[in-house]
Scaffold this motif. Structure first.
Motif, PDB file in Angstrom:
ATOM      1  N   HIS A  51      -0.892  -5.728  11.696  1.00  0.00           N
ATOM      2  CA  HIS A  51      -0.384  -6.170  10.231  1.00  0.00           C
ATOM      3  C   HIS A  51       0.865  -5.603   9.879  1.00  0.00           C
ATOM      4  N   LEU A  56       3.003  -8.360   8.012  1.00  0.00           N
ATOM      5  CA  LEU A  56       2.035  -9.216   7.123  1.00  0.00           C
ATOM      6  C   LEU A  56       1.863  -8.043   6.208  1.00  0.00           C
ATOM      7  N   ASP A  57       2.014  -6.835   6.212  1.00  0.00           N
ATOM      8  CA  ASP A  57       1.471  -5.804   5.564  1.00  0.00           C
ATOM      9  C   ASP A  57       2.571  -4.718   5.290  1.00  0.00           C
ATOM     10  N   ALA A  80       8.585 -12.371   4.723  1.00  0.00           N
ATOM     11  CA  ALA A  80       8.389 -14.052   4.923  1.00  0.00           C
ATOM     12  C   ALA A  80       9.561 -14.465   5.902  1.00  0.00           C
ATOM     13  N   ARG A  83       8.958 -12.566   9.455  1.00  0.00           N
ATOM     14  CA  ARG A  83       7.885 -13.172  10.183  1.00  0.00           C
ATOM     15  C   ARG A  83       8.385 -14.388  10.884  1.00  0.00           C
ATOM     16  N   ASN A  84       9.003 -15.171  10.274  1.00  0.00           N
ATOM     17  CA  ASN A  84       9.590 -16.581  10.382  1.00  0.00           C
ATOM     18  C   ASN A  84      10.589 -16.657  11.785  1.00  0.00           C
ATOM     19  N   PHE A  89       3.142 -14.995  16.152  1.00  0.00           N
ATOM     20  CA  PHE A  89       1.689 -14.545  16.129  1.00  0.00           C
ATOM     21  C   PHE A  89       0.828 -15.436  16.930  1.00  0.00           C
ATOM     22  N   PHE A  91      -3.197 -16.079  17.580  1.00  0.00           N
ATOM     23  CA  PHE A  91      -4.535 -15.425  16.777  1.00  0.00           C
ATOM     24  C   PHE A  91      -5.621 -15.725  17.853  1.00  0.00           C
TER      25      PHE A  91
ATOM     26  N   ILE B 367       3.245 -17.596   9.448  1.00  0.00           N
ATOM     27  CA  ILE B 367       4.314 -18.257  10.178  1.00  0.00           C
ATOM     28  C   ILE B 367       5.741 -18.153   9.547  1.00  0.00           C
ATOM     29  N   GLY B 368       5.690 -17.751   8.376  1.00  0.00           N
ATOM     30  CA  GLY B 368       7.096 -17.499   7.500  1.00  0.00           C
ATOM     31  C   GLY B 368       7.093 -18.203   6.042  1.00  0.00           C
TER      32      GLY B 368
END
Lengths: 241, 455
Positions: A51, A56-57, A80, A83-84, A89, A91, B367-368
């Motif tokens: 994470h 995410l963290d 964000a 991450r984008n 990811f 899962f 995912i953003g």
């Protein structure tokens, strides 16, 4: 300079006055193009590590540098965006949106990076081609097998051309044969030069990656690194899984 | 995430839960349609109330009447002239804010209008100038109004209202066809007068609708028992104004003075006497300066004796305004409550919807999607539901108004205004935004890790 650089990263939770160190002073480097696995039993802190690596963290202490950017004190909005654009990811439970078809699911990250609908479509189809799912682009996730869903999810992770892909127990919800197919796909992607981190509790799955990092009680307990042992040349040739 | 894809997602979400969305929208539909219908009813009511005010000449018309001389001027009683034609000439020349002046000489009530042994119970017999037509909003439907030559020569001609015709010649309801008594002669206190014109029939919208409705239905059983007047109690609002206008008989002012001795005044007044005069001011905004001007002129012609007073319709207009205001307020309040209930429905369904979609929100964040992306998405969904409901509500408003009209056909016609439609639509959008805020906030602040773990 490594792609990911963790220095003294700790994550501390407070539960009922008790201090829980999910991660305790972790130092880790991941180079671009590496295929690594993070192994550990449940509760070891490997998910927390993923994470934090996956933005995410944020860690309680320590510094993280991803692709030359310090991210340990980034705002949620910046995280964000990272991450984008820089992270993909995959899962255990695929996590495709059931109301959208495969193509729309793969397009979703690009919706948030603001690409035009034409470009989204082109790039989504290209990503689906990579995982050999082009002919299923109009299907809903529920109409696909688990393996197909996971391939669609991998296409979604690939579509924004990320710096690193995190796969959290990607075979955990699949039968062993399909799991092997998925792992083979990861190996293929790795050979194409992508950086991939597999997170798993299963040493057998971890065995497909050259470098393995074992986590126990929030610390890195063991590192199996072919480079250190001078075995990397030997492992260049694809071994049977 | 751009605006259009957010709207697209909103529509998809609504389409995925058709029945649920429909029920949610229903609250807004009811709120918006009741708001529009209420505004339409109030507008119709306002028109109904105003038509009587307009029928007597509007707010611009001011009546100058005689009054008792104030106590401190009692000693000048013998010099008081009352209203005379000189006032009219003076006002025409010296009061530029007064656009029209009309003299009026009213017959004493014991003067009788008869024909062939028939006599109306009471009439509104006035000697005046042709300008009375404009002043009192009369419309001559048949024949003509008398003109200045008729007045100059003091001809025995008259223009009558339809009630006089009904009483002396027969009403269309009774004889079955419209009688136009042009050229006929009637007697006013023994003097023969030729009818040269007849006004149109004045009636309120409500009376007209009642009459039309009765015409389509089978004739009601005739009134039993001796013929009698059923009294005035049935008139609501300004209905009496129309009855009063229909009882009008206009004759030229000079004819009135020359034929009827009572009209010339009895207390040695040298000027030709008037019972009252009417003014029209240029605009309602200038009512006070115009009245001041008129008063200055009249104080001069009345030798400083204040034996006249002004009569305006301001109170009436004010009553209408306040009645409308109260109706609008109470109707708006009730509609606002139903819109509020609709908004609560939306909020409720959005909260349920985000709880269902926690995992989806987690995936989108992983995912953003940023805080703002999720917030806007949920807010737009809420607004889309509200706006769809609002649009349906506007359509339903027409149905509702039609229903109200069928239920009580004799009421004033409700009028749907564009303002009401616009305001109602904006309100539905506002309700959508307000109802979406809390769910959007809850969704946007979800932690992606927690949300992804949620089942």
């Amino acid at each position: 300079m490594p792609l990911v650089e963790l220095r003294g990263v700790s994550k501390i939770y407070h539960l009922g006055g008790e201090e829980i160190r999910a991660l305790d002073d972790v130092n880790l480097d991941i180079d671009a193009g590496e295929f690594i696995s993070i192994i550990g039993p449940s509760g070891s802190g490997k998910s927390t590590l993923m994470h934090i690596l996956g933005c995410l963290d944020t860690p309680t202490r320590g510094t993280i540098c991803l692709d030359g950017t310090l991210i340990h004190n980034a705002t949620p909005r910046q995280l964000a965006a990272i991450r984008n654009r820089k992270i993909g990811f995959v899962f255990q439970f695929f996590n495709l949106l059931p109301k959208l078809n495969v193509l729309q699911n793969v397009e979703l990250p690009m919706v948030y990076s603001g690409l035009s609908s034409r470009e989204r479509r082109e790039r989504a189809l290209r990503a689906l081609r990579m995982v050999d799912m082009e002919n299923r682009s109009k299907h809903r996730p529920m109409q696909l097998s688990g393996g197909q869903q996971q391939r669609a999810a991998i296409a979604r992770a690939l579509v924004n051309d990320p710096k690193i892909i995190f796969a959290d127990e990607p075979t955990g919800n699949l039968d062993s044969h399909t799991g092997e197919v998925i792992l083979e796909l990861f190996r293929k992607l790795s050979h194409e030069g992508r950086t991939i981190a597999l997170v798993t509790h299963d040493p057998e799955i971890a065995a497909v990656t050259p470098r393995r990092i074992e986590i126990r009680d929030g610390r890195i307990s063991k590192v199996i690194d072919p480079k250190l042992a001078g075995l990397d040349r030997q492992l260049e040739t694809p071994a049977s899984v | 995430m751009n605006f259009w894809s957010a709207i697209e997602v909103g529509f998809k979400e609504i389409w995925a839960h058709k029945f649920r969305s429909l029920l949610t929208m229903l609250g807004i539909v009811l709120g918006v349609s009741s708001l529009v219908a209420m505004a339409a009813l109030v507008k119709g009511m306002e028109n109904g109330m105003k038509e009587a005010l307009i029928a007597i000449g509007g707010l611009e018309k001011v009546r100058v009447e005689e009054q008792d001389i104030p106590a401190k001027q009692r000693q000048y009683t013998d010099d008081a002239v009352g209203c005379t034609i000189n006032d009219v000439y003076a006002l025409e020349r010296s009061a530029p804010l007064v656009t029209l002046v009309e003299p009026e000489m009213r017959m004493p009530s014991y003067y009788r209008v008869t024909r062939d042994g028939k006599m109306p119970d009471w009439v509104n017999l006035i000697g005046t100038w042709p300008s009375a037509l404009e002043m009192n909003e009369h419309i001559v439907q048949y024949g003509r109004m008398f003109n200045d030559i008729d007045d100059e020569n003091a001809r025995n001609v008259c223009v009558i209202g339809t009630y006089i015709r009904d009483e002396l010649f027969g009403a269309p309801d009774e004889v079955g066809h419209e009688i136009i008594p042009l050229g006929q002669t009637i007697n006013i206190n023994g003097e023969p007068f030729r009818i040269i014109g007849m006004f149109q029939r004045y009636e309120s919208e409500r009376e007209r609708k009642q009459r039309e409705l009765q015409a389509t239905q089978p004739k009601a059983a005739p009134q039993t028992g001796p013929k009698r007047s059923r009294g005035w109690g049935g008139h609501k609002g300004g209905g009496f104004v129309f009855g009063w206008k229909n009882r009008t008989i206009y004759i030229p002012l000079n004819t009135m003075w020359l034929r009827f001795r009572a009209a010339t005044g009895t207390n040695n007044i040298p000027d030709p006497h008037l019972s009252a005069l009417n003014l029209k001011v240029a605009s309602v905004d200038e009512l006070e300066p115009a009245l001041q001007q008129a008063r200055n002129v009249l104080m001069s012609t009345h030798h400083g004796i204040e034996d006249f007073r002004f009569q305006t319709q301001e109170d009436w207009a004010q009553n209408i305004t306040s009645a409308i205001h109260h109706a609008r307020l109470s109707g708006g309040f009730i509609s606002a409550i139903s819109l509020l209930v609709g908004g609560i429905g939306i909020m409720n369904i959005m909260l349920a919807s985000i709880t269902e979609r926690i995992r989806e929100i987690g995936i989108r964040k992983a995912i953003g999607a940023t805080y703002a992306d999720v917030f806007v998405q949920i807010l737009i969904e809420s607004v889309v539901i509200a706006l769809l409901g609002g649009l349906a509500g506007l359509a339903a408003a027409y149905g509702l108004v039609y229903l109200l009209q069928t239920l009580s056909p004799t009421e004033n016609t409700p009028i749907i205004t564009f303002t009401a439609l616009g305001v109602a639509f904006l309100f539905s959008a506002g309700v959508g935004v307000l109802a979406g805020l809390v769910p959007a906030f809850k969704a946007a602040k979800l932690d992606p890790i927690q949300a992804l773990r949620y089942d």
